[in-house]
Design a protein around this motif. Sequence first.
Motif, PDB file in Angstrom:
ATOM      1  N   ASN A  14       0.813  -1.226   0.000  1.00  0.00           N
ATOM      2  CA  ASN A  14       0.000   0.000   0.000  1.00  0.00           C
ATOM      3  C   ASN A  14       0.843   1.272   0.000  1.00  0.00           C
ATOM      4  OD1 ASN A  14      -2.263  -1.521   0.019  1.00  0.00           O
ATOM      5  ND2 ASN A  14      -2.621  -1.362   2.218  1.00  0.00           N
ATOM      6  N   SER A  15       2.141   1.112  -0.211  1.00  0.00           N
ATOM      7  CA  SER A  15       3.039   2.265  -0.173  1.00  0.00           C
ATOM      8  C   SER A  15       3.086   2.947  -1.535  1.00  0.00           C
ATOM      9  CB  SER A  15       4.432   1.767   0.217  1.00  0.00           C
ATOM     10  OG  SER A  15       5.432   2.519  -0.412  1.00  0.00           O
ATOM     11  N   ARG A  16       3.186   4.272  -1.529  1.00  0.00           N
ATOM     12  CA  ARG A  16       3.423   4.993  -2.789  1.00  0.00           C
ATOM     13  C   ARG A  16       4.909   5.246  -2.952  1.00  0.00           C
ATOM     14  NH1 ARG A  16       1.125  10.386  -4.657  1.00  0.00           N
ATOM     15  NH2 ARG A  16       1.538  11.114  -2.548  1.00  0.00           N
ATOM     16  N   VAL A  17       5.524   5.783  -1.899  1.00  0.00           N
ATOM     17  CA  VAL A  17       6.911   6.227  -2.028  1.00  0.00           C
ATOM     18  C   VAL A  17       7.900   5.053  -1.966  1.00  0.00           C
ATOM     19  CG1 VAL A  17       8.716   7.655  -1.025  1.00  0.00           C
ATOM     20  CG2 VAL A  17       6.359   8.471  -1.039  1.00  0.00           C
ATOM     21  N   ASN A  18       7.858   4.301  -0.885  1.00  0.00           N
ATOM     22  CA  ASN A  18       8.876   3.244  -0.707  1.00  0.00           C
ATOM     23  C   ASN A  18       8.781   2.165  -1.778  1.00  0.00           C
ATOM     24  OD1 ASN A  18      10.535   3.648   1.983  1.00  0.00           O
ATOM     25  ND2 ASN A  18       8.491   4.491   2.263  1.00  0.00           N
ATOM     26  N   GLN A  19       7.577   1.920  -2.229  1.00  0.00           N
ATOM     27  CA  GLN A  19       7.362   0.972  -3.331  1.00  0.00           C
ATOM     28  C   GLN A  19       8.044   1.471  -4.603  1.00  0.00           C
ATOM     29  OE1 GLN A  19       6.074  -2.114  -4.528  1.00  0.00           O
ATOM     30  NE2 GLN A  19       3.948  -1.613  -4.047  1.00  0.00           N
ATOM     31  N   MET A 106      14.239   8.441   3.897  1.00  0.00           N
ATOM     32  CA  MET A 106      12.917   8.401   4.546  1.00  0.00           C
ATOM     33  C   MET A 106      11.853   9.045   3.690  1.00  0.00           C
ATOM     34  SD  MET A 106      13.718  10.048   8.244  1.00  0.00           S
ATOM     35  CE  MET A 106      14.827  11.184   7.470  1.00  0.00           C
ATOM     36  N   SER A 107      10.673   8.470   3.771  1.00  0.00           N
ATOM     37  CA  SER A 107       9.505   9.192   3.266  1.00  0.00           C
ATOM     38  C   SER A 107       8.857   9.825   4.485  1.00  0.00           C
ATOM     39  CB  SER A 107       8.551   8.256   2.538  1.00  0.00           C
ATOM     40  OG  SER A 107       8.105   7.230   3.386  1.00  0.00           O
ATOM     41  N   ILE A 108       8.527  11.105   4.337  1.00  0.00           N
ATOM     42  CA  ILE A 108       8.012  11.886   5.466  1.00  0.00           C
ATOM     43  C   ILE A 108       6.638  12.422   5.078  1.00  0.00           C
ATOM     44  CG2 ILE A 108       8.401  13.945   6.889  1.00  0.00           C
ATOM     45  CD1 ILE A 108      11.386  13.492   6.599  1.00  0.00           C
ATOM     46  N   ASN A 114       7.224  22.446   7.658  1.00  0.00           N
ATOM     47  CA  ASN A 114       6.806  22.188   9.046  1.00  0.00           C
ATOM     48  C   ASN A 114       7.955  21.636   9.904  1.00  0.00           C
ATOM     49  OD1 ASN A 114       4.307  23.121   8.420  1.00  0.00           O
ATOM     50  ND2 ASN A 114       3.404  21.100   8.105  1.00  0.00           N
ATOM     51  N   TYR A 115       8.997  21.104   9.225  1.00  0.00           N
ATOM     52  CA  TYR A 115      10.151  20.561   9.962  1.00  0.00           C
ATOM     53  C   TYR A 115      11.194  21.647  10.234  1.00  0.00           C
ATOM     54  CZ  TYR A 115       8.438  15.828   9.932  1.00  0.00           C
ATOM     55  OH  TYR A 115       7.689  14.710  10.180  1.00  0.00           O
ATOM     56  N   LEU A 116      10.765  22.636  11.014  1.00  0.00           N
ATOM     57  CA  LEU A 116      11.622  23.750  11.422  1.00  0.00           C
ATOM     58  C   LEU A 116      11.278  24.062  12.873  1.00  0.00           C
ATOM     59  CD1 LEU A 116      11.127  26.246   8.426  1.00  0.00           C
ATOM     60  CD2 LEU A 116      13.210  24.961   8.972  1.00  0.00           C
TER      61      LEU A 116
HETATM   62  C1  LIG Z   1       1.727   4.992  12.079  1.00  0.00           C
HETATM   63  C2  LIG Z   1       2.101   6.183  11.271  1.00  0.00           C
HETATM   64  C3  LIG Z   1       2.846   7.201  11.845  1.00  0.00           C
HETATM   65  C4  LIG Z   1       3.240   8.311  11.105  1.00  0.00           C
HETATM   66  N1  LIG Z   1       3.994   9.277  11.696  1.00  0.00           N
HETATM   67  C5  LIG Z   1       4.429  10.337  10.971  1.00  0.00           C
HETATM   68  C6  LIG Z   1       5.262  11.320  11.566  1.00  0.00           C
HETATM   69  O1  LIG Z   1       5.651  11.228  12.734  1.00  0.00           O
HETATM   70  N2  LIG Z   1       5.644  12.374  10.805  1.00  0.00           N
HETATM   71  C7  LIG Z   1       5.262  12.525   9.501  1.00  0.00           C
HETATM   72  O2  LIG Z   1       5.671  13.512   8.876  1.00  0.00           O
HETATM   73  N3  LIG Z   1       4.512  11.577   8.893  1.00  0.00           N
HETATM   74  C8  LIG Z   1       4.072  10.495   9.595  1.00  0.00           C
HETATM   75  N4  LIG Z   1       3.317   9.515   9.004  1.00  0.00           N
HETATM   76  C9  LIG Z   1       3.091   9.558   7.545  1.00  0.00           C
HETATM   77  C10 LIG Z   1       4.092   8.625   6.842  1.00  0.00           C
HETATM   78  O3  LIG Z   1       5.412   9.108   7.005  1.00  0.00           O
HETATM   79  C11 LIG Z   1       3.726   8.460   5.374  1.00  0.00           C
HETATM   80  O4  LIG Z   1       2.487   7.794   5.329  1.00  0.00           O
HETATM   81  C12 LIG Z   1       4.764   7.646   4.620  1.00  0.00           C
HETATM   82  O5  LIG Z   1       6.006   8.291   4.615  1.00  0.00           O
HETATM   83  C13 LIG Z   1       4.332   7.429   3.192  1.00  0.00           C
HETATM   84  O6  LIG Z   1       5.264   6.543   2.570  1.00  0.00           O
HETATM   85  P1  LIG Z   1       4.751   5.278   1.743  1.00  0.00           P
HETATM   86  O7  LIG Z   1       3.951   5.813   0.570  1.00  0.00           O
HETATM   87  O8  LIG Z   1       5.988   4.564   1.285  1.00  0.00           O
HETATM   88  O9  LIG Z   1       3.926   4.438   2.672  1.00  0.00           O
HETATM   89  C14 LIG Z   1       2.872   8.408   9.724  1.00  0.00           C
HETATM   90  C15 LIG Z   1       2.107   7.379   9.152  1.00  0.00           C
HETATM   91  C16 LIG Z   1       1.723   6.289   9.901  1.00  0.00           C
HETATM   92  C17 LIG Z   1       0.918   5.202   9.239  1.00  0.00           C
END
Ligand SMILES: Cc1cc2nc3c(=O)[nH]c(=O)nc-3n(C[C@H](O)[C@H](O)[C@H](O)COP(=O)(O)O)c2cc1C
Length: 176
Positions: A14-19, A106-108, A114-116
């Motif tokens: 179900n990932s967009r980025v890491n996939q 990392m994907s964030i 907002n990360y400031l």
């Molecule tokens: C359990 C959980 C915790 C998360 N915590 C954060 C967080 O602390 N900070 C943030 O910016 N995004 C947070 N996110 C969003 C994820 O970082 C985001 O869904 C992910 O990077 C997307 O990557 P993907 O498409 O590979 O799944 C969180 C998501 C989940 C499901």
Amino acid sequence: MKTLVILAHPNIKNSRVNQRWKQELLRYSNEITIHEIYKEYPNWNIDVLKEQKLLEVHSNIIFQFPLYWYSYPPLLKKWFDDVFAHGWAYGSKGDKLKGKKLGIAMSIGDKKENYLSTGSVTFTVDEVIAPFKASAVHVGAVTLPYFAVFGASFQASDEDINQSAKDYIKYIFQHK
Ligand SMILES: Cc1cc2nc3c(=O)[nH]c(=O)nc-3n(C[C@H](O)[C@H](O)[C@H](O)COP(=O)(O)O)c2cc1C
């Protein structure tokens, strides 16, 4: 020597980025080894010796994961607890990671602005990843600058993610 990517995503389907990043990494299989720990250890019983041997034969190691609660997905945290063991990674006889280059990709979910200290997160990404950097120092490794894509939950378009996949490969080759 190949770069090792330790990929930790609890639900890569179900990932967009890491996939997408994984798909790009696979195009460079002569240069990059991908090790998906959630696939390898569905029961979380980490084969510590196997993981340590894998690390021993690579000098550049990247940890790839989605940021969850400003930290690692839980299996990656357990992986560090188990694999970076006393007598192997640290302690008077533990020097196996000394001089190796360790990086984070990392994907964030949230937006970059907002990360400031003045943003809604109130911490920079470098502050958020302090435990990783301190761990690298503890085992005598060199920390690489982090690689990240922001807005991974909503804002990032498919085009942004495609571009980040190309930039990720550049990042890996730049730090070889
Ligand atoms: C359990 C959980 C915790 C998360 N915590 C954060 C967080 O602390 N900070 C943030 O910016 N995004 C947070 N996110 C969003 C994820 O970082 C985001 O869904 C992910 O990077 C997307 O990557 P993907 O498409 O590979 O799944 C969180 C998501 C989940 C499901």
